[in-house]
Design a protein around this motif. Structure first.
Motif, PDB file in Angstrom:
ATOM      1  N   THR A 357      83.657  74.509  24.644  1.00 50.64           N
ATOM      2  CA  THR A 357      85.116  74.471  24.510  1.00 50.64           C
ATOM      3  C   THR A 357      85.598  73.829  23.210  1.00 50.64           C
ATOM      4  O   THR A 357      86.770  73.944  22.870  1.00 50.64           O
ATOM      5  N   GLY A 358      84.736  73.127  22.482  1.00 50.75           N
ATOM      6  CA  GLY A 358      85.138  72.467  21.248  1.00 50.75           C
ATOM      7  C   GLY A 358      85.289  73.437  20.092  1.00 50.75           C
ATOM      8  O   GLY A 358      84.686  74.521  20.068  1.00 50.75           O
ATOM      9  N   LEU A 359      86.086  73.067  19.104  1.00 47.98           N
ATOM     10  CA  LEU A 359      86.343  73.935  17.958  1.00 47.98           C
ATOM     11  C   LEU A 359      85.071  74.279  17.196  1.00 47.98           C
ATOM     12  O   LEU A 359      84.926  75.387  16.669  1.00 47.98           O
ATOM     13  N   GLY A 362      83.127  77.325  18.827  1.00 48.82           N
ATOM     14  CA  GLY A 362      83.828  78.581  19.056  1.00 48.82           C
ATOM     15  C   GLY A 362      85.015  78.485  19.980  1.00 48.82           C
ATOM     16  O   GLY A 362      85.643  79.509  20.300  1.00 48.82           O
ATOM     17  N   GLY A 363      85.342  77.293  20.442  1.00 52.70           N
ATOM     18  CA  GLY A 363      86.514  77.133  21.290  1.00 52.70           C
ATOM     19  C   GLY A 363      87.796  77.170  20.478  1.00 52.70           C
ATOM     20  O   GLY A 363      87.771  77.217  19.247  1.00 52.70           O
ATOM     21  N   ASP A 364      88.919  77.139  21.186  1.00 50.52           N
ATOM     22  CA  ASP A 364      90.197  77.132  20.475  1.00 50.52           C
ATOM     23  C   ASP A 364      90.762  75.712  20.451  1.00 50.52           C
ATOM     24  O   ASP A 364      90.060  74.737  20.729  1.00 50.52           O
ATOM     25  N   TYR A 365      92.032  75.604  20.145  1.00 54.32           N
ATOM     26  CA  TYR A 365      92.670  74.306  19.959  1.00 54.32           C
ATOM     27  C   TYR A 365      92.961  73.575  21.265  1.00 54.32           C
ATOM     28  O   TYR A 365      93.286  72.388  21.268  1.00 54.32           O
ATOM     29  N   LYS A 366      92.846  74.261  22.389  1.00 54.27           N
ATOM     30  CA  LYS A 366      93.364  73.722  23.644  1.00 54.27           C
ATOM     31  C   LYS A 366      92.626  72.464  24.101  1.00 54.27           C
ATOM     32  O   LYS A 366      93.244  71.524  24.598  1.00 54.27           O
ATOM     33  N   GLN A 367      91.305  72.440  23.962  1.00 54.30           N
ATOM     34  CA  GLN A 367      90.564  71.241  24.377  1.00 54.30           C
ATOM     35  C   GLN A 367      90.979  70.033  23.546  1.00 54.30           C
ATOM     36  O   GLN A 367      91.128  68.923  24.073  1.00 54.30           O
ATOM     37  N   LEU A 368      91.191  70.239  22.258  1.00 54.60           N
ATOM     38  CA  LEU A 368      91.628  69.148  21.390  1.00 54.60           C
ATOM     39  C   LEU A 368      93.001  68.633  21.823  1.00 54.60           C
ATOM     40  O   LEU A 368      93.234  67.412  21.883  1.00 54.60           O
ATOM     41  N   VAL A 369      93.910  69.534  22.130  1.00 56.84           N
ATOM     42  CA  VAL A 369      95.249  69.126  22.568  1.00 56.84           C
ATOM     43  C   VAL A 369      95.154  68.303  23.851  1.00 56.84           C
ATOM     44  O   VAL A 369      95.788  67.245  23.980  1.00 56.84           O
ATOM     45  N   VAL A 370      94.372  68.763  24.795  1.00 60.54           N
ATOM     46  CA  VAL A 370      94.226  68.049  26.067  1.00 60.54           C
ATOM     47  C   VAL A 370      93.646  66.664  25.843  1.00 60.54           C
ATOM     48  O   VAL A 370      94.124  65.672  26.416  1.00 60.54           O
TER      49      VAL A 370
END
Length: 422
Positions: A357-359, A362-370
């Motif tokens: 889930t991390g950038l 290959g994840g997007d920004y959502k995990q960072l925002v959370v």
């Protein structure tokens, strides 16, 4: 799990050695007693209503806490029921067949060490009685709710009513589509204690002579011993949070070692290039910074990621301890510089290095925002309530008198001295 609980319990006397060694000779006993006092007060509270308030599964009032009286005294957790040929026991909310009474013992040790960590920001100047009362109140209205919010299905969890679910919706099983990650206590323990330490250091005020002369550690071997025992106990903290002896626990163990070692090297590198010497206290402090940073992340990153996280945390914390000098608050033993700084790095970094889930994976920004949101909410929650408690206790008096502080708090508060020198 019982062994993991015992390891985490060892961390509080280990912290007493770590903090005691960092203190001056005339204050070492008081510093150690603040950890020992936390062990006494918090353990009793946790057995009476603490576990129930965080994990009883009944109530979830405003997403902040559960019914404090459902399992009051914990004896209910030993109830059994016979169904056919099977004897069923009360199991923990984590599932996995773990008896709830074992889980309660494990979680008790987390509550104890969190409060003890705060004491490092108040070294050498606080009345022992006021500290014990603060311990009781802060545990009840700050730690226990935050533990519920993160691990007990509250606002900062992956539950349907949590903040993460409101941000990015639910998946098919009714949980947050982007779940907050705090495997072993980045927000609950370290950000929580770091913010509380900062607030108290500001409200209680500076030690006599702060900024005019240095406060040298009186016993560096104590500091090294404390750091070693903290590292040892931390395997219970992180690997034990898996709830069972499986691959997740093994990954947490390896990541804990990798990040801690890397953080120690990072801190020493800063000292060498900045000051010309790599110190024993720096090594011990780097160990703690690495342990703090990897705590929320240890089951969700790769060992390579753990090494990178450790280096960043060690370097950042080595510079972070200078914040008290820059901003003029007396965080005596660097609770803010180590626990808050490294705790924030460990929690927020998951938005980049969490596997899947991390950038960086290959994840997007959502995990960072959370991750940022849960860290900010935790800081705000702790800050507001700690300010309220600190001011409520002011009529009792936080500070010992100036003469006692100059003479040494060990003598005035405990009528003892650590060393009888002829």
């Amino acid at each position: 799990m019982l062994m993991s609980a015992a390891l985490v319990l060892l961390m509080t006397p280990a912290l007493a050695f770590f903090y005691g060694g960092l203190s001056r000779q005339k204050s070492v006993l008081n510093m150690m007693m603040m950890s020992v006092g936390s062990l006494g007060v918090v353990s009793v509270i946790y057995v009476l209503f603490g576990y129930s308030m965080s994990f009883s599964g009944e109530g979830n009032y405003l997403g902040l806490f559960d019914n404090p009286f459902r399992f009051f005294g914990l004896d209910q957790l030993t109830n059994t029921k016979t169904v056919g040929e099977d004897t069923l026991a009360v199991i923990s909310p984590t599932g996995q067949g773990l008896p709830a009474i074992v889980f309660a013992g494990f979680q008790l040790t987390f509550a104890v060490i969190t409060v003890a960590l705060i004491s490092g920001a108040l070294a050498e100047r606080v009345k022992f009685g006021t500290w014990l009362l603060f311990t009781a109140i802060w545990t009840t209205i700050v730690y226990l709710p935050l533990a519920h919010m993160v691990w007990g299905g509250g606002l900062l969890s992956n539950a349907e009513g949590g903040i993460a679910a409101k941000l990015f919706g639910l998946n098919e099983d009714g949980k947050a589509a982007v779940a907050p990650i705090d495997f072993a206590g980045g927000t609950v323990v370290h950000i929580n204690a770091g913010i509380a330490g900062l607030i108290l250091a500001i409200i209680v005020g500076k030690r006599l002579g702060f900024g005019k002369h240095s406060y040298r550690p009186h016993n560096i071997p104590f500091v090294m011993l404390g750091a070693a025992l903290l590292w040892f106990g931390w395997f219970g903290f992180n690997a034990g949070s898996a709830g069972t002896a499986n691959m997740t626990a093994g990954l947490a163990w390896v990541n804990t070692t990798a990040a801690t070692a890397a953080a120690m090297l990072g801190w020493l590198a800063v000292e060498k290039f900045r000051d010309g010497h790599a110190t024993s206290v720096g090594a011990a402090s780097g160990v703690v910074a690495g342990l703090v940073a990897v705590t929320p992340a240890c089951a969700n990153i790769s060992p390579i990621g753990a090494i990178g996280l450790g280096i960043v945390a060690g370097v950042a914390a080595a510079y972070g301890v200078a914040l008290k000098t820059k901003f003029g608050f007396d965080d005596s033993l660097d609770v803010v510089g180590v626990h808050l700084v490294a705790g924030l790095i460990g929690t927020v970094s998951l938005g980049f290095i969490a596997k899947d889930t991390g950038l960086f994976y290959g994840g997007d920004y959502k995990q960072l925002v959370v991750q940022v949101v849960i860290a900010v909410v935790a800081m705000a929650f702790t800050a507001v309530l700690t300010v309220a408690i600190a001011f409520a206790l002011k009529p009792l008096g936080w500070r010992i008198d100036k003469e006692s502080e100059a003479d040494g708090i060990d003598n005035s508060e405990h009528a003892e001295t650590a060393y009888d020198l002829v």
